[in-house]
Design a protein around this motif. Structure first.
Motif, mmCIF file in Angstrom:
data_model
loop_
_atom_site.group_PDB
_atom_site.id
_atom_site.type_symbol
_atom_site.label_atom_id
_atom_site.label_comp_id
_atom_site.label_asym_id
_atom_site.label_seq_id
_atom_site.Cartn_x
_atom_site.Cartn_y
_atom_site.Cartn_z
ATOM 1 N N VAL A 29 34.317 -24.431 -9.015
ATOM 2 C CA VAL A 29 34.503 -23.202 -8.248
ATOM 3 C C VAL A 29 33.316 -23.048 -7.308
ATOM 4 O O VAL A 29 32.169 -22.987 -7.751
ATOM 5 C CB VAL A 29 34.623 -21.972 -9.172
ATOM 6 C CG1 VAL A 29 34.858 -20.706 -8.341
ATOM 7 C CG2 VAL A 29 35.751 -22.167 -10.178
ATOM 8 N N ARG A 30 33.584 -22.984 -6.018
ATOM 9 C CA ARG A 30 32.515 -22.929 -5.022
ATOM 10 C C ARG A 30 32.222 -21.479 -4.639
ATOM 11 O O ARG A 30 33.075 -20.583 -4.853
ATOM 12 C CB ARG A 30 32.928 -23.746 -3.791
ATOM 13 C CG ARG A 30 33.225 -25.212 -4.141
ATOM 14 C CD ARG A 30 33.780 -25.980 -2.970
ATOM 15 N NE ARG A 30 34.166 -27.340 -3.356
ATOM 16 C CZ ARG A 30 35.340 -27.676 -3.863
ATOM 17 N NH1 ARG A 30 36.260 -26.731 -4.040
ATOM 18 N NH2 ARG A 30 35.602 -28.916 -4.199
ATOM 19 N N PRO A 31 31.045 -21.238 -4.067
ATOM 20 C CA PRO A 31 30.692 -19.859 -3.681
ATOM 21 C C PRO A 31 31.694 -19.227 -2.725
ATOM 22 O O PRO A 31 31.839 -18.008 -2.688
ATOM 23 C CB PRO A 31 29.320 -20.025 -3.023
ATOM 24 C CG PRO A 31 28.745 -21.253 -3.651
ATOM 25 C CD PRO A 31 29.913 -22.159 -3.884
ATOM 26 N N THR A 32 32.399 -20.054 -1.972
ATOM 27 C CA THR A 32 33.395 -19.519 -1.033
ATOM 28 C C THR A 32 34.663 -19.061 -1.747
ATOM 29 O O THR A 32 35.527 -18.428 -1.142
ATOM 30 C CB THR A 32 33.768 -20.596 -0.002
ATOM 31 O OG1 THR A 32 34.314 -21.732 -0.686
ATOM 32 C CG2 THR A 32 32.550 -21.017 0.802
ATOM 33 N N GLY A 33 34.778 -19.427 -3.013
ATOM 34 C CA GLY A 33 35.974 -19.079 -3.759
ATOM 35 C C GLY A 33 36.979 -20.199 -3.866
ATOM 36 O O GLY A 33 37.934 -20.109 -4.653
ATOM 37 N N VAL A 55 42.210 -20.594 -14.668
ATOM 38 C CA VAL A 55 42.044 -21.362 -13.428
ATOM 39 C C VAL A 55 42.474 -20.521 -12.231
ATOM 40 O O VAL A 55 41.856 -20.565 -11.164
ATOM 41 C CB VAL A 55 42.865 -22.670 -13.502
ATOM 42 C CG1 VAL A 55 42.846 -23.404 -12.164
ATOM 43 C CG2 VAL A 55 42.321 -23.578 -14.602
ATOM 44 N N ARG A 56 43.527 -19.728 -12.424
ATOM 45 C CA ARG A 56 44.060 -18.924 -11.325
ATOM 46 C C ARG A 56 43.140 -17.750 -10.975
ATOM 47 O O ARG A 56 43.010 -17.368 -9.810
ATOM 48 C CB ARG A 56 45.442 -18.407 -11.713
ATOM 49 C CG ARG A 56 46.138 -17.601 -10.626
ATOM 50 C CD ARG A 56 47.578 -17.297 -10.989
ATOM 51 N NE ARG A 56 47.700 -16.557 -12.237
ATOM 52 C CZ ARG A 56 48.156 -17.071 -13.373
ATOM 53 N NH1 ARG A 56 48.535 -18.336 -13.435
ATOM 54 N NH2 ARG A 56 48.243 -16.320 -14.463
ATOM 55 N N ASN A 57 42.431 -17.188 -11.981
ATOM 56 C CA ASN A 57 41.700 -15.937 -11.761
ATOM 57 C C ASN A 57 40.197 -16.088 -11.668
ATOM 58 O O ASN A 57 39.524 -15.149 -11.201
ATOM 59 C CB ASN A 57 42.028 -14.950 -12.895
ATOM 60 C CG ASN A 57 43.501 -14.576 -12.911
ATOM 61 O OD1 ASN A 57 44.108 -14.375 -11.863
ATOM 62 N ND2 ASN A 57 44.089 -14.507 -14.105
ATOM 63 N N VAL A 58 39.614 -17.190 -12.135
ATOM 64 C CA VAL A 58 38.158 -17.312 -12.144
ATOM 65 C C VAL A 58 37.602 -17.221 -10.718
ATOM 66 O O VAL A 58 38.166 -17.786 -9.785
ATOM 67 C CB VAL A 58 37.736 -18.635 -12.820
ATOM 68 C CG1 VAL A 58 38.217 -19.836 -12.028
ATOM 69 C CG2 VAL A 58 36.217 -18.684 -12.985
ATOM 70 N N SER A 59 36.485 -16.500 -10.574
ATOM 71 C CA SER A 59 35.887 -16.319 -9.250
ATOM 72 C C SER A 59 34.406 -16.672 -9.212
ATOM 73 O O SER A 59 33.853 -16.916 -8.143
ATOM 74 C CB SER A 59 36.077 -14.869 -8.781
ATOM 75 O OG SER A 59 35.473 -13.983 -9.713
#
Length: 401
Positions: A45-49, A26-30
């Motif tokens: 997770v949104r395109p903006t991060g 959860v902390r690292n997924v981009s």
């Protein structure tokens, strides 16, 4: 030509995911997308991060999505706890979405108290009572629980407010409890909470040992002397006349101070107090004795032609404490209302006038509902004889050496 048929939709085979995500993931997924943790919980997770939690849930047969907050403000563990709580509510037939909306729009105790005050205010005839009602909450209650959602106030909070004064200031504590209870009862009626925390606290606070403090009054044998003392005092003429008029008519201070000439029938010797100015909210006719009519003539000569019978300095009605202050300066150990008690004791001890006549003279309501239903008279002529006897009694005692 044969059209291809779509294969039937089936549930995914195999076990549903359970706690599939880890804090590190959860902390690292981009990469943008939705990642399933299980039991309808997804990390969005949104395109903006930016990342947030979504829960897919069926509420009363309707499938919907609930937002559970953004990461990292809401951790993976907290998101799972929220999702579990929502599923439990939905499974029991509740609506976690409606519950959340209600919580988010929940008024504070202070906001609720203001609404209740505005609702009750039109039914109060006394502006002073309205001021005291709200002022007591602002002084003793709002500093403690004013900002709390009204749904979160507990019996422990109420006890914490009342306990320090429950025995030391018993009357104040009782009134505060009544006013807090009115606020909470409104919240219950509006569906903002299921119960009233002001109930069931009596056994915790304990019985109050205070005794009723009656208003200071003179024995009826000393009333005539008090009138003489006031006449000889340096008080304003209008206030002195108002005091004597109050004594002779056995009426309330606010009724005398607010009296206007249109309420007086000099020819018939009657003062008709309209319902809106009486404590019982009922019109009250007062028979005027000869001395009471003389007082009206004196105050007319002192007046400025205005509608008020006993005007203050600027023509407005006398202030609430004007007569009280006059008695204090004259060192008379009584309050204005106490002279009604003096009159009632005299009627009981020194006359043969029936009890109901004396009670009617004080504009007291008939307690017995059956008796009240059948009594259609205000006993006016009998009250006139009673009030005449009262003036004769005072005059005789005044003339004694």
């Amino acid at each position: 030509m044969t059209l291809p048929t779509r294969p039937p939709q089936r549930k995914p085979q195999g076990r549903h995911p359970q706690n599939a995500l880890s804090p590190a993931f959860v902390r690292n997924v981009s990469e943008a997308g939705r990642y399933c943790d299980g039991n309808g919980l997804y990390l969005d997770v949104r395109p903006t991060g930016s990342r947030g939690w979504i829960q897919r849930i069926t509420i009363r047969g309707r499938r919907t999505e609930l937002g559970l907050g953004g990461y990292p403000l809401v951790s993976l563990k907290e998101a799972r706890e929220k999702a579990f709580a929502n599923r439990k509510v939905a499974r029991e037939g509740g609506d976690p979405l409606a519950d959340r909306r209600r919580t988010e729009s929940m008024p504070s105790f202070e906001e609720t108290a203001q609404r209740v005050w505005k609702q009750l205010r039109p039914g109060w005839r006394s502006t002073r009572h309205a001021h005291v009602w709200l002022n007591s909450l602002e002084r003793h209650v709002l500093p403690r629980i004013g900002e709390m959602p009204v749904s979160e106030v507990t019996s422990a909070d109420v006890i914490g407010i009342l306990a320090p004064m429950w025995h030391e200031k018993a009357a104040t504590a009782r009134k505060l409890r009544q006013r807090m209870r009115a606020v909470m009862e409104w919240a219950v009626a509006m569906g903002l909470r299921p119960d009233n925390p002001c109930d069931r606290i009596g056994p915790v606070l304990g019985a109050q040992a205070d005794r009723t403090q009656h208003l200071a009054a003179l024995p009826h044998g000393e009333v005539a002397s008090a009138i003489e003392t006031v006449r000889a005092s340096n008080g304003r003429a209008a206030v002195k006349l108002a005091f004597e008029f109050l004594v002779l008519t056995a009426t309330r201070s606010n009724e005398v101070r607010g009296a206007v000439w249109t309420e007086i029938d000099l020819a018939e010797g009657v003062w008709t107090i309209p319902a809106r100015r009486t404590k019982g909210n009922r019109e009250h006719r007062v028979p005027l004795s000869g001395r009471a009519l003389e007082i009206l003539e004196e105050t007319r000569r002192l007046g400025r032609g205005g509608p008020i019978i006993f005007p203050g300095v600027r023509g407005a009605p006398l202030g609430r404490t004007a007569i009280w202050h006059l008695l204090k300066v004259a060192r008379i150990e009584a309050v204005p209302h106490g002279f009604r008690s003096s009159f009632r004791d005299w009627a009981a001890e020194e006359t043969d006038h029936p009890r109901e006549v004396a009670e009617a003279a004080l504009a007291h309501k008939v307690r017995n509902q059956v008796e009240a239903a059948y009594r259609r008279t205000d006993l006016f002529e009998r009250r006139r004889r009673l009030m005449t006897d009262w003036v004769v009694y005072l005059t005789e005692r005044t003339s004694k050496p």
